[in-house]
Design an enzyme around this catalytic site. Sequence first.
Site, PDB file in Angstrom:
ATOM      1  N   GLN A  16      36.535  61.282 -10.439  1.00  0.00           N
ATOM      2  CA  GLN A  16      37.506  60.477 -11.334  1.00  0.00           C
ATOM      3  C   GLN A  16      38.657  59.967 -10.755  1.00  0.00           C
ATOM      4  OE1 GLN A  16      40.134  62.379 -15.055  1.00  0.00           O
ATOM      5  NE2 GLN A  16      38.752  63.767 -14.203  1.00  0.00           N
ATOM      6  N   SER A  17      39.343  60.345  -9.758  1.00  0.00           N
ATOM      7  CA  SER A  17      40.607  59.909  -9.443  1.00  0.00           C
ATOM      8  C   SER A  17      40.577  58.340  -9.086  1.00  0.00           C
ATOM      9  CB  SER A  17      41.246  60.633  -8.142  1.00  0.00           C
ATOM     10  OG  SER A  17      40.288  60.309  -6.943  1.00  0.00           O
ATOM     11  N   ARG A  37      25.780  54.967  -3.484  1.00  0.00           N
ATOM     12  CA  ARG A  37      24.151  55.048  -2.679  1.00  0.00           C
ATOM     13  C   ARG A  37      23.031  55.020  -3.274  1.00  0.00           C
ATOM     14  NH1 ARG A  37      25.078  61.164   0.093  1.00  0.00           N
ATOM     15  NH2 ARG A  37      26.597  61.081  -1.436  1.00  0.00           N
ATOM     16  N   LEU A  71      23.872  50.493  -2.247  1.00  0.00           N
ATOM     17  CA  LEU A  71      24.016  50.319  -0.735  1.00  0.00           C
ATOM     18  C   LEU A  71      24.233  51.338   0.078  1.00  0.00           C
ATOM     19  CD1 LEU A  71      24.505  47.612   1.013  1.00  0.00           C
ATOM     20  CD2 LEU A  71      27.071  47.784   0.705  1.00  0.00           C
ATOM     21  N   THR A  73      25.512  52.388   3.120  1.00  0.00           N
ATOM     22  CA  THR A  73      26.642  51.958   4.006  1.00  0.00           C
ATOM     23  C   THR A  73      26.285  52.745   5.655  1.00  0.00           C
ATOM     24  OG1 THR A  73      28.184  53.454   3.141  1.00  0.00           O
ATOM     25  CG2 THR A  73      28.368  51.103   2.510  1.00  0.00           C
ATOM     26  N   LYS A  74      25.512  53.694   5.593  1.00  0.00           N
ATOM     27  CA  LYS A  74      25.261  54.171   6.925  1.00  0.00           C
ATOM     28  C   LYS A  74      24.236  53.438   7.603  1.00  0.00           C
ATOM     29  CE  LYS A  74      27.585  58.673   6.013  1.00  0.00           C
ATOM     30  NZ  LYS A  74      27.179  60.077   5.559  1.00  0.00           N
ATOM     31  N   PHE A  96      36.836  59.104  -0.929  1.00  0.00           N
ATOM     32  CA  PHE A  96      35.973  59.900  -0.243  1.00  0.00           C
ATOM     33  C   PHE A  96      36.652  61.053   0.234  1.00  0.00           C
ATOM     34  CE2 PHE A  96      32.934  56.121   0.147  1.00  0.00           C
ATOM     35  CZ  PHE A  96      32.149  56.571  -0.745  1.00  0.00           C
ATOM     36  N   ARG A 103      34.046  57.626   9.652  1.00  0.00           N
ATOM     37  CA  ARG A 103      32.687  58.125  10.155  1.00  0.00           C
ATOM     38  C   ARG A 103      31.504  56.956   9.940  1.00  0.00           C
ATOM     39  NH1 ARG A 103      35.013  63.003   8.587  1.00  0.00           N
ATOM     40  NH2 ARG A 103      33.895  62.972   6.275  1.00  0.00           N
ATOM     41  N   GLU A 138      40.552  68.115  -8.994  1.00  0.00           N
ATOM     42  CA  GLU A 138      41.686  68.234  -9.981  1.00  0.00           C
ATOM     43  C   GLU A 138      42.480  69.578  -9.822  1.00  0.00           C
ATOM     44  OE1 GLU A 138      43.133  66.017 -12.603  1.00  0.00           O
ATOM     45  OE2 GLU A 138      44.395  67.600 -12.982  1.00  0.00           O
ATOM     46  N   GLY A 246      66.995  69.114 -21.816  1.00  0.00           N
ATOM     47  CA  GLY A 246      67.969  69.978 -22.391  1.00  0.00           C
ATOM     48  C   GLY A 246      68.085  70.283 -23.813  1.00  0.00           C
TER      49      GLY A 246
HETATM   50  C1  LIG Z   1      35.987  64.564  -4.396  1.00  0.00           C
HETATM   51  C2  LIG Z   1      35.404  65.239  -3.171  1.00  0.00           C
HETATM   52  C3  LIG Z   1      35.910  66.576  -3.323  1.00  0.00           C
HETATM   53  C4  LIG Z   1      33.855  65.182  -3.271  1.00  0.00           C
HETATM   54  O1  LIG Z   1      33.363  65.588  -2.053  1.00  0.00           O
HETATM   55  P1  LIG Z   1      31.685  65.271  -1.916  1.00  0.00           P
HETATM   56  O2  LIG Z   1      30.915  65.249  -3.092  1.00  0.00           O
HETATM   57  O3  LIG Z   1      31.454  66.095  -0.465  1.00  0.00           O
HETATM   58  O4  LIG Z   1      31.643  63.555  -1.084  1.00  0.00           O
HETATM   59  P2  LIG Z   1      32.185  63.000   0.083  1.00  0.00           P
HETATM   60  O5  LIG Z   1      33.363  62.437  -0.325  1.00  0.00           O
HETATM   61  O6  LIG Z   1      32.295  64.188   1.005  1.00  0.00           O
HETATM   62  O7  LIG Z   1      31.167  62.010   0.487  1.00  0.00           O
HETATM   63  C5  LIG Z   1      29.919  62.533   0.732  1.00  0.00           C
HETATM   64  C6  LIG Z   1      29.263  61.509   1.981  1.00  0.00           C
HETATM   65  O8  LIG Z   1      28.449  60.626   1.178  1.00  0.00           O
HETATM   66  C7  LIG Z   1      28.694  59.470   1.967  1.00  0.00           C
HETATM   67  N1  LIG Z   1      28.487  58.248   1.314  1.00  0.00           N
HETATM   68  C8  LIG Z   1      29.130  57.867   0.084  1.00  0.00           C
HETATM   69  N2  LIG Z   1      28.838  56.783  -0.381  1.00  0.00           N
HETATM   70  C9  LIG Z   1      27.854  56.391   0.563  1.00  0.00           C
HETATM   71  C10 LIG Z   1      27.156  55.266   0.658  1.00  0.00           C
HETATM   72  N3  LIG Z   1      27.147  54.126  -0.206  1.00  0.00           N
HETATM   73  N4  LIG Z   1      26.110  54.991   1.599  1.00  0.00           N
HETATM   74  C11 LIG Z   1      26.071  56.049   2.253  1.00  0.00           C
HETATM   75  N5  LIG Z   1      26.836  57.112   2.489  1.00  0.00           N
HETATM   76  C12 LIG Z   1      27.730  57.180   1.488  1.00  0.00           C
HETATM   77  C13 LIG Z   1      29.988  59.594   2.498  1.00  0.00           C
HETATM   78  O9  LIG Z   1      30.064  58.910   3.585  1.00  0.00           O
HETATM   79  C14 LIG Z   1      30.097  61.019   2.957  1.00  0.00           C
HETATM   80  O10 LIG Z   1      29.430  61.172   4.245  1.00  0.00           O
HETATM   81  P3  LIG Z   1      30.105  62.027   5.269  1.00  0.00           P
HETATM   82  O11 LIG Z   1      30.233  63.534   4.851  1.00  0.00           O
HETATM   83  O12 LIG Z   1      28.913  62.209   6.398  1.00  0.00           O
HETATM   84  O13 LIG Z   1      31.268  61.559   5.893  1.00  0.00           O
HETATM   85  C15 LIG Z   1      35.925  64.361  -2.042  1.00  0.00           C
HETATM   86  O14 LIG Z   1      35.419  62.828  -1.921  1.00  0.00           O
HETATM   87  C16 LIG Z   1      37.274  64.078  -1.888  1.00  0.00           C
HETATM   88  O15 LIG Z   1      37.976  65.275  -1.462  1.00  0.00           O
HETATM   89  N6  LIG Z   1      38.140  63.023  -2.188  1.00  0.00           N
HETATM   90  C17 LIG Z   1      39.331  62.964  -2.038  1.00  0.00           C
HETATM   91  C18 LIG Z   1      40.264  63.416  -3.115  1.00  0.00           C
HETATM   92  C19 LIG Z   1      39.798  63.029  -4.583  1.00  0.00           C
HETATM   93  O16 LIG Z   1      39.771  62.110  -4.928  1.00  0.00           O
HETATM   94  N7  LIG Z   1      39.474  64.325  -5.488  1.00  0.00           N
HETATM   95  C20 LIG Z   1      39.207  63.862  -6.908  1.00  0.00           C
HETATM   96  C21 LIG Z   1      37.931  63.483  -7.126  1.00  0.00           C
HETATM   97  S1  LIG Z   1      38.007  63.362  -8.850  1.00  0.00           S
END
Ligand SMILES: CC(C)(COP(=O)(O)OP(=O)(O)OC[C@H]1O[C@@H](n2cnc3c(N)ncnc32)[C@H](O)[C@@H]1OP(=O)(O)O)[C@@H](O)C(=O)NCCC(=O)NCCS
Length: 414
Positions: A16-17, A37, A71, A73-74, A96, A103, A138, A246
């Site tokens: 969301q953010s 992804r 895409l 990206t890895k 992320f 990474r 959130e 106030g």
């Molecule tokens: C929201 C959140 C908790 C979600 O966590 P999550 O579902 O585990 O997702 P991540 O952000 O860790 O990303 C997962 C993985 O997907 C990978 N990924 C995402 N898009 C990709 C793509 N197009 N191609 C390949 N890999 C991809 C990321 O690189 C990551 O890999 P890694 O763990 O090896 O580094 C986390 O992203 C976060 O804390 N974000 C920052 C704060 C935030 O915005 N929070 C509010 C969300 S509303």
Amino acid sequence: MKALEGVRILDMTHVQSGPTCTQLLAWFGADVIKVERPGVGDATRGQLRDIPDVDSLYFTMLNHNKRSITLNTKSDKGKEIFSKLIETCDVLAENFAPGALDRMGFSWERIQEINPRIVYASVKGFGPGPYADCKVYENVAQCTGGSASTTGFDDGPPLVTGAQIGDSGTGLNLALGIVTALFQREKTGRGQRVTCAMQDGVLNLCRVKLRDQQRLKHGPLKEYPQYPNGEFGDATPRSGNASGGGQPGWIVKCKGWENDDNAYTYVITQAASFPALAKAMGREEWLEDPEWSTPEARLPKLDQVFDEIEKWTMTKTKFEVMDILNPLNVPCGPILSMKELAEEPALRDTGTVVEVDHPDRGKYLTVGNPIKLSDSPAAVERSPLLGEHTDEIMRDVLGYSAEEIAAAKESGAV
Ligand SMILES: CC(C)(COP(=O)(O)OP(=O)(O)OC[C@H]1O[C@@H](n2cnc3c(N)ncnc32)[C@H](O)[C@@H]1OP(=O)(O)O)[C@@H](O)C(=O)NCCC(=O)NCCS
């Protein structure tokens, strides 16, 4: 023309953010390319689904006016395509988990090498410090940013609010950071790093509560319901429905409250309009009685003032109360349900509530751009299907041939 026409955003945001930020920029006319992804996409596409196999409302309502490319990206090929996208875009936005882009091999240093003009914008849960590496959603931000400890009633637990102040609130901050950095880039030619922490965003919105924390040293917070009969501790307490300013205010019942959870209204009893309010309620005698006639006299017994106001509002609907009090300059606000907001014609007229058509789900309602620009109309277009624009972006933005696109698909990079 739209305000951000010609600005291209490489949108690595999810949930969301970040998506709220890039959606706003898209409404202002930026070309937002959402990278997802392959085969998976933004996790919210599948979360809280109301219709099987159809992009959820969670996703569709946060990703309007964007294009989607899948895409990986890895992968090596994916990294090459991603580098080309960095070269051609003005902004890279991501939210992320901390370090995810590094990474993948794309540190801020590397990104600047590829495109020194790019603005690299990130949302994280926390800024540098003990929690910098934490994943955050959130409600974690609401709890760690001062909102939960100051929301709710004095005798109850901390509460989170329904408004997504950590996510959508921080998305707003990020959008402002991005356009400000772009504005500076027009003068310097250089991009810069924009970082917004959700904890900071929530604390910024709780500014008045840090104000009150400091006022506590100098005596009780007289506008809080704990005054004068309750106890104050050493931290800003929860103040129920008291106003943060106030002017005393509270939520009171209206006609029909027994069967309608939202038959309530907020009433503010500021000094200037108190006489008009008292007269409207048929309590003119208060104005002559030193026990009630001044704000100072009323302050220690605001609960009784609002009890009396409630006896009156319970004889009217919340809309009747509004109709009576507004012309008297008594600020008040009916508690509007989501159902009422969805059906409100004025919000439809201004484009704040919009009906959108989607090829898989049909028509649905969304919230349009809450920021209105007179010279940059914001038509709301449906969110993209997963990878809907992969070919078009590879061809038109990055200049790949049909054969190269086919090969990238074959390798699984897109
Ligand atoms: C929201 C959140 C908790 C979600 O966590 P999550 O579902 O585990 O997702 P991540 O952000 O860790 O990303 C997962 C993985 O997907 C990978 N990924 C995402 N898009 C990709 C793509 N197009 N191609 C390949 N890999 C991809 C990321 O690189 C990551 O890999 P890694 O763990 O090896 O580094 C986390 O992203 C976060 O804390 N974000 C920052 C704060 C935030 O915005 N929070 C509010 C969300 S509303």
